[in-house]
Motif scaffolding. Structure first.
Motif, PDB file in Angstrom:
ATOM      1  N   THR A 129       6.350 -21.907   3.402  1.00  0.00           N
ATOM      2  CA  THR A 129       6.424 -21.474   4.795  1.00  0.00           C
ATOM      3  C   THR A 129       7.695 -20.659   5.029  1.00  0.00           C
ATOM      4  OG1 THR A 129       5.258 -23.469   5.512  1.00  0.00           O
ATOM      5  CG2 THR A 129       6.471 -22.255   7.196  1.00  0.00           C
ATOM      6  N   MET A 130       7.554 -19.551   5.731  1.00  0.00           N
ATOM      7  CA  MET A 130       8.698 -18.690   6.013  1.00  0.00           C
ATOM      8  C   MET A 130       8.983 -18.652   7.506  1.00  0.00           C
ATOM      9  SD  MET A 130       8.166 -15.554   3.317  1.00  0.00           S
ATOM     10  CE  MET A 130       7.659 -15.914   1.605  1.00  0.00           C
ATOM     11  N   GLU A 131      10.246 -18.798   7.855  1.00  0.00           N
ATOM     12  CA  GLU A 131      10.674 -18.813   9.245  1.00  0.00           C
ATOM     13  C   GLU A 131      11.886 -17.908   9.431  1.00  0.00           C
ATOM     14  OE1 GLU A 131       9.570 -23.569   9.935  1.00  0.00           O
ATOM     15  OE2 GLU A 131      11.663 -22.898   9.845  1.00  0.00           O
ATOM     16  N   THR A 132      11.956 -17.234  10.567  1.00  0.00           N
ATOM     17  CA  THR A 132      13.126 -16.426  10.904  1.00  0.00           C
ATOM     18  C   THR A 132      14.082 -17.290  11.727  1.00  0.00           C
ATOM     19  OG1 THR A 132      11.807 -14.407  10.934  1.00  0.00           O
ATOM     20  CG2 THR A 132      13.944 -14.316  12.012  1.00  0.00           C
ATOM     21  N   ILE A 133      15.326 -17.411  11.261  1.00  0.00           N
ATOM     22  CA  ILE A 133      16.295 -18.262  11.975  1.00  0.00           C
ATOM     23  C   ILE A 133      17.282 -17.432  12.794  1.00  0.00           C
ATOM     24  CG2 ILE A 133      16.087 -20.135  10.312  1.00  0.00           C
ATOM     25  CD1 ILE A 133      18.848 -19.263   9.198  1.00  0.00           C
ATOM     26  N   ALA A 134      17.372 -16.133  12.506  1.00  0.00           N
ATOM     27  CA  ALA A 134      18.255 -15.268  13.300  1.00  0.00           C
ATOM     28  C   ALA A 134      17.703 -13.853  13.291  1.00  0.00           C
ATOM     29  CB  ALA A 134      19.674 -15.283  12.742  1.00  0.00           C
ATOM     30  N   HIS A 135      17.707 -13.246  14.454  1.00  0.00           N
ATOM     31  CA  HIS A 135      17.269 -11.856  14.625  1.00  0.00           C
ATOM     32  C   HIS A 135      18.204 -11.250  15.653  1.00  0.00           C
ATOM     33  CE1 HIS A 135      14.850  -8.319  14.969  1.00  0.00           C
ATOM     34  NE2 HIS A 135      14.408  -8.592  16.177  1.00  0.00           N
ATOM     35  N   ASP A 136      19.072 -10.341  15.199  1.00  0.00           N
ATOM     36  CA  ASP A 136      20.160  -9.888  16.066  1.00  0.00           C
ATOM     37  C   ASP A 136      20.562  -8.468  15.686  1.00  0.00           C
ATOM     38  OD1 ASP A 136      23.222  -9.679  16.802  1.00  0.00           O
ATOM     39  OD2 ASP A 136      22.454 -11.379  17.943  1.00  0.00           O
ATOM     40  N   PRO A 137      20.873  -7.612  16.668  1.00  0.00           N
ATOM     41  CA  PRO A 137      21.225  -6.227  16.344  1.00  0.00           C
ATOM     42  C   PRO A 137      22.512  -6.090  15.543  1.00  0.00           C
ATOM     43  CG  PRO A 137      21.605  -6.688  18.677  1.00  0.00           C
ATOM     44  CD  PRO A 137      20.863  -7.859  18.123  1.00  0.00           C
ATOM     45  N   THR A 138      23.343  -7.144  15.510  1.00  0.00           N
ATOM     46  CA  THR A 138      24.582  -7.070  14.728  1.00  0.00           C
ATOM     47  C   THR A 138      24.345  -7.349  13.240  1.00  0.00           C
ATOM     48  OG1 THR A 138      25.121  -9.409  15.117  1.00  0.00           O
ATOM     49  CG2 THR A 138      25.937  -7.814  16.726  1.00  0.00           C
ATOM     50  N   ILE A 139      23.153  -7.809  12.890  1.00  0.00           N
ATOM     51  CA  ILE A 139      22.867  -8.087  11.476  1.00  0.00           C
ATOM     52  C   ILE A 139      22.469  -6.766  10.806  1.00  0.00           C
ATOM     53  CG2 ILE A 139      21.581  -9.515   9.842  1.00  0.00           C
ATOM     54  CD1 ILE A 139      21.048 -11.511  12.035  1.00  0.00           C
ATOM     55  N   LEU A 140      23.468  -5.902  10.650  1.00  0.00           N
ATOM     56  CA  LEU A 140      23.253  -4.581  10.071  1.00  0.00           C
ATOM     57  C   LEU A 140      23.474  -4.658   8.563  1.00  0.00           C
ATOM     58  CD1 LEU A 140      25.037  -2.494  12.825  1.00  0.00           C
ATOM     59  CD2 LEU A 140      22.596  -2.409  12.259  1.00  0.00           C
ATOM     60  N   TRP A 141      22.404  -4.905   7.860  1.00  0.00           N
ATOM     61  CA  TRP A 141      22.326  -5.107   6.421  1.00  0.00           C
ATOM     62  C   TRP A 141      23.001  -6.420   6.004  1.00  0.00           C
ATOM     63  CZ3 TRP A 141      19.605  -1.605   3.292  1.00  0.00           C
ATOM     64  CH2 TRP A 141      19.490  -1.999   1.957  1.00  0.00           C
ATOM     65  N   PRO A 142      22.254  -7.529   6.116  1.00  0.00           N
ATOM     66  CA  PRO A 142      22.747  -8.810   5.599  1.00  0.00           C
ATOM     67  C   PRO A 142      22.799  -8.754   4.077  1.00  0.00           C
ATOM     68  CG  PRO A 142      20.451  -9.003   6.270  1.00  0.00           C
ATOM     69  CD  PRO A 142      20.886  -7.628   6.653  1.00  0.00           C
ATOM     70  N   ASP A 143      23.977  -8.912   3.517  1.00  0.00           N
ATOM     71  CA  ASP A 143      24.149  -8.755   2.075  1.00  0.00           C
ATOM     72  C   ASP A 143      24.142 -10.114   1.378  1.00  0.00           C
ATOM     73  OD1 ASP A 143      25.168  -8.109  -0.551  1.00  0.00           O
ATOM     74  OD2 ASP A 143      25.859  -6.208   0.241  1.00  0.00           O
ATOM     75  N   THR A 144      25.313 -10.702   1.165  1.00  0.00           N
ATOM     76  CA  THR A 144      25.413 -11.933   0.378  1.00  0.00           C
ATOM     77  C   THR A 144      25.527 -13.152   1.276  1.00  0.00           C
ATOM     78  OG1 THR A 144      26.528 -10.694  -1.354  1.00  0.00           O
ATOM     79  CG2 THR A 144      26.745 -13.073  -1.436  1.00  0.00           C
ATOM     80  N   PHE A 145      24.944 -14.280   0.801  1.00  0.00           N
ATOM     81  CA  PHE A 145      24.966 -15.543   1.536  1.00  0.00           C
ATOM     82  C   PHE A 145      25.753 -16.611   0.781  1.00  0.00           C
ATOM     83  CE2 PHE A 145      21.211 -13.412   3.124  1.00  0.00           C
ATOM     84  CZ  PHE A 145      21.203 -13.723   4.478  1.00  0.00           C
ATOM     85  N   SER A 146      26.260 -17.571   1.542  1.00  0.00           N
ATOM     86  CA  SER A 146      26.864 -18.774   0.963  1.00  0.00           C
ATOM     87  C   SER A 146      26.763 -19.887   2.000  1.00  0.00           C
ATOM     88  CB  SER A 146      28.338 -18.529   0.594  1.00  0.00           C
ATOM     89  OG  SER A 146      28.900 -19.665  -0.038  1.00  0.00           O
ATOM     90  N   ILE A 147      26.723 -21.121   1.541  1.00  0.00           N
ATOM     91  CA  ILE A 147      26.714 -22.270   2.435  1.00  0.00           C
ATOM     92  C   ILE A 147      27.993 -23.063   2.207  1.00  0.00           C
ATOM     93  CG2 ILE A 147      25.544 -24.426   3.092  1.00  0.00           C
ATOM     94  CD1 ILE A 147      22.926 -23.159   2.137  1.00  0.00           C
ATOM     95  N   GLY A 148      28.703 -23.359   3.296  1.00  0.00           N
ATOM     96  CA  GLY A 148      29.958 -24.074   3.188  1.00  0.00           C
ATOM     97  C   GLY A 148      29.803 -25.575   3.375  1.00  0.00           C
ATOM     98  N   PRO A 149      30.867 -26.336   3.102  1.00  0.00           N
ATOM     99  CA  PRO A 149      30.839 -27.781   3.322  1.00  0.00           C
ATOM    100  C   PRO A 149      30.703 -28.142   4.797  1.00  0.00           C
ATOM    101  CG  PRO A 149      33.065 -27.051   2.819  1.00  0.00           C
ATOM    102  CD  PRO A 149      32.174 -25.878   2.589  1.00  0.00           C
ATOM    103  N   ASP A 150      30.927 -27.148   5.676  1.00  0.00           N
ATOM    104  CA  ASP A 150      30.763 -27.342   7.118  1.00  0.00           C
ATOM    105  C   ASP A 150      29.307 -27.195   7.555  1.00  0.00           C
ATOM    106  OD1 ASP A 150      30.488 -24.641   6.659  1.00  0.00           O
ATOM    107  OD2 ASP A 150      32.135 -24.017   7.950  1.00  0.00           O
ATOM    108  N   GLN A 151      28.395 -26.970   6.574  1.00  0.00           N
ATOM    109  CA  GLN A 151      26.954 -26.837   6.826  1.00  0.00           C
ATOM    110  C   GLN A 151      26.615 -25.587   7.642  1.00  0.00           C
ATOM    111  OE1 GLN A 151      25.307 -30.545   8.265  1.00  0.00           O
ATOM    112  NE2 GLN A 151      25.935 -31.665   6.451  1.00  0.00           N
ATOM    113  N   TYR A 152      27.438 -24.558   7.485  1.00  0.00           N
ATOM    114  CA  TYR A 152      27.142 -23.240   8.030  1.00  0.00           C
ATOM    115  C   TYR A 152      26.643 -22.331   6.912  1.00  0.00           C
ATOM    116  CZ  TYR A 152      29.246 -23.725  12.716  1.00  0.00           C
ATOM    117  OH  TYR A 152      29.532 -24.083  14.019  1.00  0.00           O
ATOM    118  N   LEU A 153      25.726 -21.452   7.266  1.00  0.00           N
ATOM    119  CA  LEU A 153      25.308 -20.380   6.375  1.00  0.00           C
ATOM    120  C   LEU A 153      26.170 -19.163   6.687  1.00  0.00           C
ATOM    121  CD1 LEU A 153      23.116 -19.337   4.283  1.00  0.00           C
ATOM    122  CD2 LEU A 153      21.891 -18.479   6.293  1.00  0.00           C
ATOM    123  N   TYR A 154      26.896 -18.681   5.682  1.00  0.00           N
ATOM    124  CA  TYR A 154      27.771 -17.524   5.833  1.00  0.00           C
ATOM    125  C   TYR A 154      27.067 -16.291   5.275  1.00  0.00           C
ATOM    126  CZ  TYR A 154      31.678 -20.679   6.880  1.00  0.00           C
ATOM    127  OH  TYR A 154      32.514 -21.603   7.469  1.00  0.00           O
TER     128      TYR A 154
END
Length: 365
Positions: A301-326
């Motif tokens: 199943t695929m879901e969109t969690i963020a859709h925003d005009p500032t997301i101008l080319w989302p490149d690399t991801f990481s997840i921190g110990p604070d449980q945020y997706l960077y």
């Protein structure tokens, strides 16, 4: 009176962690203690250091400025043009050096995977590659790790070549033995029928002399399951998601031509650059055509969690110990090479984050 017309709806609570007013970043990683590292490949910007740590709100060359200065006499110990940085969750920062500034042919002996001890901030080990692994067309892009197999674990690296075969490079970390898998396979190659459209316009190479050509990049995004048994990957110029058993990838008794029968197709997830997996096996991926971030659940199943005009080319991801997706947002599509030599990027570039309430997939028992 002019009527108020309906407009596109945006969602997802994004926070800006850092604003970049210098060179364009591509990679980000957050260590298990919350340290944030970024990298800046040499694609034409004035890159003073290709790896940095965001320390107390400021960029600091990492592990030192000297390491970030190219030394022809000691090319294996100095960074040339780093595309990816990955903290492994157990005290090591891994640096993937393309040794290919401006997508040139990699400097012989310069393409490498470097392990840095986060306690001492010193280089612990350097893995270089033979010429049958890093080809003249190779562009090392991203890397994932599993320390539960072999004596010292394995690394999996994507070759996102624009001129040669894409591949997944498998590295045995005990001895540095490396080999190419899915070399030139359909799953690691650009989709020849894919026409990327970003900000409402077709994305293609538009040269300063007026000539044009299709934008094509091979395997790029990569993510590994929490148990280390499945590797997810995708070409950059494609909307498709694939996976393969890591055990099969490591098994060299299986000819490369037979590996295609072990590749699983997950469907269209949108056109993605980087990907990352959380501890529950959810894969996060960008959609650079639609200014979005998606997640793919283990059932597909695929879901969109963020859709925003500032997301101008989302490149690399990481997840921190604070449980945020960077995520690094860097306007890659606005570079001069896509616009007849005119740079359309607007500073700052951003490091954003969104709360997901999950930890990163572990790399060890």
């Amino acid at each position: 009176m002019k009527p108020i017309l309906p407009v596109e709806k945006y969602f997802g609570k994004l926070e800006q962690v850092y604003a970049f007013y210098g060179a364009m970043p591509t990679g980000v990683t957050v260590s298990e203690t919350g340290r944030i590292f970024v990298c800046f490949p040499k694609w034409g910007d004035d890159v003073k250091y290709t790896v940095a740590e965001i320390d107390n709100g400021k960029l600091q060359p990492y592990p030192s400025l000297e390491t970030n200065l190219v030394s022809p006499e000691n090319i294996a110990q100095s960074f040339i043009s780093v595309q990816s940085v990955v903290a492994d969750g157990r005290g090591t920062l891994w640096v993937l050096d393309t040794a290919a500034p401006n997508f040139s042919e990699p400097i012989i002996g310069g393409a490498k995977l470097v392990a840095i001890d986060l306690e001492t901030n010193k280089i612990r080990k350097v893995y270089t590659f033979s010429e049958d692994v890093v080809l003249p067309t190779t562009y090392l892009n991203d890397v994932r790790f599993d320390f539960r197999v072999g004596k010292a674990g394995y690394a999996y690296i994507t070759d996102s070549s624009s001129r040669g075969p894409g591949a997944i490079i498998v590295v045995e970390l005990e001895n540095g033995n490396a080999f190419r898998r899915l070399d030139g396979a359909k799953s690691t190659s650009p989709d020849p029928y894919f026409l990327p459209k970003v900000e409402g316009k077709v994305l293609m190479n538009r040269n300063i002399d007026g000539s044009t050509s299709p934008f094509r990049l091979a395997s790029d995004g990569i993510a590994i399951s929490p148990d280390g048994k499945v590797l997810f990957f995708c070409p950059l110029t494609s909307r498709h998601l694939f996976s393969i058993s890591t055990e099969v990838l490591r098994d060299r008794t299986i000819p490369d031509r037979d590996l295609i029968y072990h590749v699983e197709y997950w469907g269209e997830k949108g056109a993605s650059d980087g990907m990352f997996t959380d501890a529950k096996g959810i894969v996060y991926a960008g959609d650079y055509e639609n200014n979005s971030i998606r997640r793919i659940l283990p059932d597909g199943t695929m879901e969109t969690i963020a859709h925003d005009p500032t997301i101008l080319w989302p490149d690399t991801f990481s997840i921190g110990p604070d449980q945020y997706l960077y995520v690094i947002v860097n306007q890659l599509h606005r570079q001069a090479r896509f616009h007849y030599g005119k740079d359309l990027r607007e500073k700052p570039y951003s490091l954003l984050r969104i709360k997901i309430g999950e930890l990163p997939a572990p790399t060890f028992l």
